[in-house]
Design a protein around this motif. Sequence first.
Motif, mmCIF file in Angstrom:
data_model
loop_
_atom_site.group_PDB
_atom_site.id
_atom_site.type_symbol
_atom_site.label_atom_id
_atom_site.label_comp_id
_atom_site.label_asym_id
_atom_site.label_seq_id
_atom_site.Cartn_x
_atom_site.Cartn_y
_atom_site.Cartn_z
ATOM 1 N N GLU A 11 -7.998 19.547 -5.168
ATOM 2 C CA GLU A 11 -8.011 20.316 -6.680
ATOM 3 C C GLU A 11 -6.857 21.054 -5.987
ATOM 4 O OE1 GLU A 11 -11.678 21.105 -5.603
ATOM 5 O OE2 GLU A 11 -12.758 19.746 -6.391
ATOM 6 N N VAL A 12 -6.376 21.939 -6.907
ATOM 7 C CA VAL A 12 -5.013 22.429 -7.024
ATOM 8 C C VAL A 12 -4.557 23.323 -7.509
ATOM 9 C CG1 VAL A 12 -2.152 22.353 -6.842
ATOM 10 C CG2 VAL A 12 -3.386 20.361 -7.010
ATOM 11 N N VAL A 13 -4.429 24.762 -6.042
ATOM 12 C CA VAL A 13 -4.957 25.889 -6.319
ATOM 13 C C VAL A 13 -3.487 26.303 -6.675
ATOM 14 C CG1 VAL A 13 -5.730 28.357 -5.829
ATOM 15 C CG2 VAL A 13 -7.281 26.262 -6.019
ATOM 16 N N THR A 14 -2.802 26.519 -7.654
ATOM 17 C CA THR A 14 -1.900 26.867 -7.253
ATOM 18 C C THR A 14 -1.128 28.712 -7.925
ATOM 19 O OG1 THR A 14 -1.061 26.805 -10.162
ATOM 20 C CG2 THR A 14 -0.785 24.589 -7.970
ATOM 21 N N PRO A 15 0.231 29.111 -7.842
ATOM 22 C CA PRO A 15 0.615 30.775 -7.450
ATOM 23 C C PRO A 15 0.362 31.085 -8.875
ATOM 24 C CG PRO A 15 2.214 29.880 -6.353
ATOM 25 C CD PRO A 15 0.929 28.348 -6.362
ATOM 26 N N GLU A 16 -0.195 30.436 -9.835
ATOM 27 C CA GLU A 16 0.172 30.867 -11.664
ATOM 28 C C GLU A 16 -1.429 32.078 -11.571
ATOM 29 O OE1 GLU A 16 0.805 27.217 -14.239
ATOM 30 O OE2 GLU A 16 1.674 26.530 -12.012
ATOM 31 N N VAL A 17 -0.689 32.719 -12.887
ATOM 32 C CA VAL A 17 -2.229 34.419 -13.725
ATOM 33 C C VAL A 17 -1.831 34.457 -14.270
ATOM 34 C CG1 VAL A 17 -2.721 36.447 -12.430
ATOM 35 C CG2 VAL A 17 -1.260 35.543 -11.080
ATOM 36 N N LYS A 39 4.421 32.731 -14.086
ATOM 37 C CA LYS A 39 4.225 31.488 -12.195
ATOM 38 C C LYS A 39 5.385 31.832 -11.444
ATOM 39 C CE LYS A 39 4.741 27.661 -15.224
ATOM 40 N NZ LYS A 39 4.867 26.072 -15.850
ATOM 41 N N PHE A 40 4.618 31.364 -10.349
ATOM 42 C CA PHE A 40 5.300 32.431 -9.352
ATOM 43 C C PHE A 40 6.179 31.260 -8.473
ATOM 44 C CE2 PHE A 40 2.490 36.006 -9.970
ATOM 45 C CZ PHE A 40 3.024 36.994 -9.434
ATOM 46 N N THR A 41 7.101 31.868 -7.328
ATOM 47 C CA THR A 41 7.405 30.802 -6.287
ATOM 48 C C THR A 41 5.892 29.605 -5.378
ATOM 49 O OG1 THR A 41 8.574 32.971 -5.061
ATOM 50 C CG2 THR A 41 10.001 31.844 -6.798
ATOM 51 N N TYR A 42 6.663 29.259 -5.023
ATOM 52 C CA TYR A 42 5.600 28.850 -4.001
ATOM 53 C C TYR A 42 5.216 29.647 -2.763
ATOM 54 C CZ TYR A 42 3.370 25.432 -6.823
ATOM 55 O OH TYR A 42 2.658 25.160 -8.032
ATOM 56 N N ASP A 43 5.957 30.690 -2.675
ATOM 57 C CA ASP A 43 6.372 30.703 -0.848
ATOM 58 C C ASP A 43 5.564 32.377 -1.017
ATOM 59 O OD1 ASP A 43 7.812 32.048 -2.478
ATOM 60 O OD2 ASP A 43 9.590 33.097 -1.348
ATOM 61 N N ILE A 44 4.746 32.590 -2.321
ATOM 62 C CA ILE A 44 3.614 33.259 -2.517
ATOM 63 C C ILE A 44 2.295 32.175 -2.788
ATOM 64 C CG2 ILE A 44 3.081 34.686 -3.752
ATOM 65 C CD1 ILE A 44 4.873 35.980 -2.610
ATOM 66 N N PHE A 83 7.321 18.920 3.133
ATOM 67 C CA PHE A 83 8.321 19.853 1.985
ATOM 68 C C PHE A 83 8.684 20.008 0.855
ATOM 69 C CE2 PHE A 83 9.100 18.874 6.549
ATOM 70 C CZ PHE A 83 9.000 19.898 7.396
ATOM 71 N N TRP A 84 8.057 18.926 0.229
ATOM 72 C CA TRP A 84 8.064 18.338 -1.524
ATOM 73 C C TRP A 84 7.751 19.573 -2.061
ATOM 74 C CZ3 TRP A 84 6.309 13.447 -4.046
ATOM 75 C CH2 TRP A 84 6.785 13.854 -5.310
ATOM 76 N N PRO A 85 8.470 20.676 -2.896
ATOM 77 C CA PRO A 85 8.208 21.833 -3.423
ATOM 78 C C PRO A 85 7.492 21.874 -4.538
ATOM 79 C CG PRO A 85 10.644 21.098 -3.949
ATOM 80 C CD PRO A 85 10.240 20.381 -2.821
ATOM 81 N N GLY A 86 6.945 23.394 -4.667
ATOM 82 C CA GLY A 86 6.333 23.084 -6.449
ATOM 83 C C GLY A 86 4.863 22.839 -6.208
ATOM 84 N N MET A 87 4.345 22.375 -8.111
ATOM 85 C CA MET A 87 3.488 21.733 -8.644
ATOM 86 C C MET A 87 3.126 20.187 -7.610
ATOM 87 S SD MET A 87 1.330 21.320 -11.649
ATOM 88 C CE MET A 87 1.773 23.016 -12.162
ATOM 89 N N GLU A 106 2.744 20.323 -4.103
ATOM 90 C CA GLU A 106 0.448 20.588 -3.495
ATOM 91 C C GLU A 106 -0.472 19.363 -3.607
ATOM 92 O OE1 GLU A 106 -0.154 23.748 -2.219
ATOM 93 O OE2 GLU A 106 1.798 23.913 -1.626
ATOM 94 N N PHE A 107 0.366 19.192 -4.715
ATOM 95 C CA PHE A 107 -0.779 18.260 -4.974
ATOM 96 C C PHE A 107 -0.256 16.443 -4.017
ATOM 97 C CE2 PHE A 107 -1.393 13.623 -7.813
ATOM 98 C CZ PHE A 107 -2.775 14.425 -8.337
ATOM 99 N N MET A 108 0.810 15.976 -3.415
ATOM 100 C CA MET A 108 1.117 14.726 -3.398
ATOM 101 C C MET A 108 0.916 15.388 -1.709
ATOM 102 S SD MET A 108 1.853 12.911 -5.532
ATOM 103 C CE MET A 108 2.658 11.768 -3.976
ATOM 104 N N LYS A 109 1.005 16.814 -0.654
ATOM 105 C CA LYS A 109 1.160 16.318 0.017
ATOM 106 C C LYS A 109 -0.605 15.735 1.170
ATOM 107 C CE LYS A 109 -1.948 20.730 0.851
ATOM 108 N NZ LYS A 109 -1.797 21.969 0.528
ATOM 109 N N TYR A 110 -1.511 15.533 0.291
ATOM 110 C CA TYR A 110 -2.725 15.251 1.132
ATOM 111 C C TYR A 110 -2.082 13.445 1.236
ATOM 112 C CZ TYR A 110 -5.003 19.241 -0.559
ATOM 113 O OH TYR A 110 -5.435 20.243 -0.796
ATOM 114 N N LEU A 111 -0.693 12.941 1.277
ATOM 115 C CA LEU A 111 -0.938 11.919 1.207
ATOM 116 C C LEU A 111 0.166 12.161 2.791
ATOM 117 C CD1 LEU A 111 -0.279 8.759 0.710
ATOM 118 C CD2 LEU A 111 1.887 9.492 -0.918
ATOM 119 N N PRO A 112 0.549 12.738 3.436
ATOM 120 C CA PRO A 112 1.294 12.196 4.812
ATOM 121 C C PRO A 112 0.634 12.849 4.884
ATOM 122 C CG PRO A 112 2.456 14.127 3.125
ATOM 123 C CD PRO A 112 1.806 12.938 1.704
ATOM 124 N N ILE A 113 -0.290 13.828 5.368
ATOM 125 C CA ILE A 113 -1.224 14.201 6.248
ATOM 126 C C ILE A 113 -2.471 13.334 6.435
ATOM 127 C CG2 ILE A 113 -3.452 15.942 6.664
ATOM 128 C CD1 ILE A 113 -2.040 17.593 4.821
#
Length: 826
Positions: free
Chosen positions: A63-69, A118-123, A476-480, A483-490
């Motif tokens: 469940e990805v919550v991205t900085p998009e409004v 769409k915001f950059t992912y440091d926000i 450190f994979w940027p972008g959406m 956020e989606f794939m980070k659960y694999l290495p973790i």
Amino acid sequence: MRANNESNMSSNDIEKDLHGPERQFAITSWAVKNRTTVIVLTLLICVMGIRAYLVMPKVSFPEVVTPEVFIGTPYNSSSVVDIEKLITKPIEKELNTITGIDEIKSTSVPNFSSIHIKFTYDITPTEALRKVKDAVDKARGDANFPTDLPAEPNVFEMNFSELMPVMNINLSGDYPMEQLHEYAKHLEDRIEDLTEINKVEIRGVPDREVKVSVDLYQLEALQLNFDDIANALRSENLTMSGGDILTGDQRRSVRVIGEFKDMEQIRHIVVKNEGQREVRLQDIAEVTFGFKEPESFAREFGKSVVMLDVIKRAGENLLDASDKINAIIKEDHGTALPKDLTITLTGDQSDQTRVSVDELMNHIVLGVILVVGVLMLFLGLRNALFVGLAIPMSMFISFTLLNAFGVTLNMMVLFALILALGRLVDDGIVIVENIHRHMTNGEPAMKATRLAVGEVTMPIIAATTATVMVFVPLLFWPGMMGEFMKYLPITFMIALGSSLFVALVVNPALASKFMKLEEERLPVKRMWRLSIILVVVGAIIGAIGGSIASPGIFGIGMLTIFLGTMVVANEKLFAPAANWFQFNWLPRLEARYEGFLRYALDKHHPRTFLLGTFGLLLFSFVLLGVFPPKTLFFPANEPQFINAFIEAPIGTDILKTDSITRVVEKQVMKVIDVPEYKEVREIKDANGNVIGTDTVNFLVQSVIAQVGEGTSDPGAGDVELSATPHKGRIQVTFVKFADRKGINTNDVLERLQNGVTGYPGVVTTVVKSADGPPVGKPINIEIRGKEIEGLLDEAEKVKAFIEGRTCRAWKHCASTSIVRNPRCPS
């Protein structure tokens, strides 16, 4: 005396030569000295891991919550020029002052403005939402911004888990549409009470409304206007507070109830009262109670249904939500809902999630069995069990930590756990084998454990760390997608770290207490007695689990029966096979390997093998260049769902879109409703008696057609905030993979893409369900300019150029543009 000292020194020197310096690992030494504590800790880890597995939310994808409004602003204007000038551009002007914005996309349609930021992912998403709300407030404070908005601008952040329904509930039967709507609202109220559910949306039935058809000639004759009628309706349909009244020694609040209860009250509203003459609403208008213009249509296998789209709340358990919804339907069907009401569930995402979770548990059990079976040939059954323990223990620790961090059990986590499954036993194998070697040399169990672990601690820590470091860049994979794939290495890192802990703490403690050099052979009578007891107990547990429909209890029973049969199999088959392997086959293999090494290291052979290795490396690069492999981000899976998206020109009436969708629906049914996918099945009554036969489609579970609301492509990454009467969707849902009888649904997809020709002037796209987050189409070409008319011409030229090229890489090319809604000539 001197001779004795020399003898002792010689003995110590020999021991040091054999074993090297006595290195120990402090944590392992503590675990060996406190074996009881470690055993209790092991049991505690098992309990906590099982509990964490049971309570972890289980969902399809992360469940990805991205900085998009998104900003949705309604305004009563049929001109998109006015919407853009008065609403969209003033808000965009303020949004451009915000730092951290990556992209702004706006859409202006009649009566509605939609802006996607769409915001950059440091926000962070929370910070992005706050900044956008502040910008909207500044824009509304401008003197030129409209003050007569029918509703406040809707500013919300994107949460992909709450974009798509997790289940569709379809109601049909020999009932009028109004009655089906009442049943749907009953289920809506029941299901929305669940904590796992965010909202339920009803599709396929229009809402009711009061229609006031005004006689214009009467209106002009009586010198009235539409505002007079609107003000009269607004002022009469009120419930007002009348203050307090003192009755005795108590004050009671009074209210005046004025809300309409029936149509006659509306018809008798006084619109004008002048000169002793009352003008009532029924004198100047016809008042009826009917349906609003339809905003959506829904059909299942061509039959009209009332559909409920169930949307899950973020972070909640999908399987629990599905189970509770099924329980509600089972409870109400025949009580609050009539028995002859047909209720079907389609698009249930919990089915695939449930299969994935069950497959993980099967992989864990099967992994333990295979690992123990292989290691038993080298170390014996007892020692192999120590290593096999690393798999469930590592999984339990992983479940506990992931649940503590708030991670859901989703497809990426399951994939990472299965990927790590083959690596979990490596450290344990090295530890247990080295302990076994030291004990074979005659050392006491505790000393052998400390020395054995001390010798290999640094190598196994280095090996595990090196494996973990391979997955660090994925963090450190940027972008959406990051956020989606980070659960694999973790997840992979947690699982490997858990296996290292088990190898350095749990395995040494258990090995020092229970490891034996010689396998104990059970007496024949004791062997058969133990086997029979386990089989009988397992059969009883399995029967109980089957009677109460509990897969967990049934699985425990089957596992107990398996262990009972393995007791006999180990004594009669596996133990003799292990002896033959260790003392016959393995020595011969070692002798052949020794001969090969001697040959490879003799004369000029080392140079030959070295050059040959480099030659193979170069040859592999040549093969990659000649035969390049296909590159896909996600594997080409066999789809569970196939969607046919229909998009007519903007401004198309929903009735026309519905007629187009019916045409495409017939084309879809022509492809999938063929004898190739049919079989004859028995029809049984409630008691299980066969009452007849029927020919059914064993491959397709449902075909759902929707028109209007909720039909946009979720994989496009855009959210439709306004109505979409020009869009439709036909979703084909297949049965589970195990029930497809070997038919590849990709072949069905290809047939649909070739067989669905669509409708002239309408874009029809047939695609399979996309895995992963919505990232839009694979390739997007944007053409920018100041005048929309010229851009449309250029877009059509680019489209014609691409479609004129012959390439197997693409299936479809479509142009998307925002065009003014057709207007009547002024």
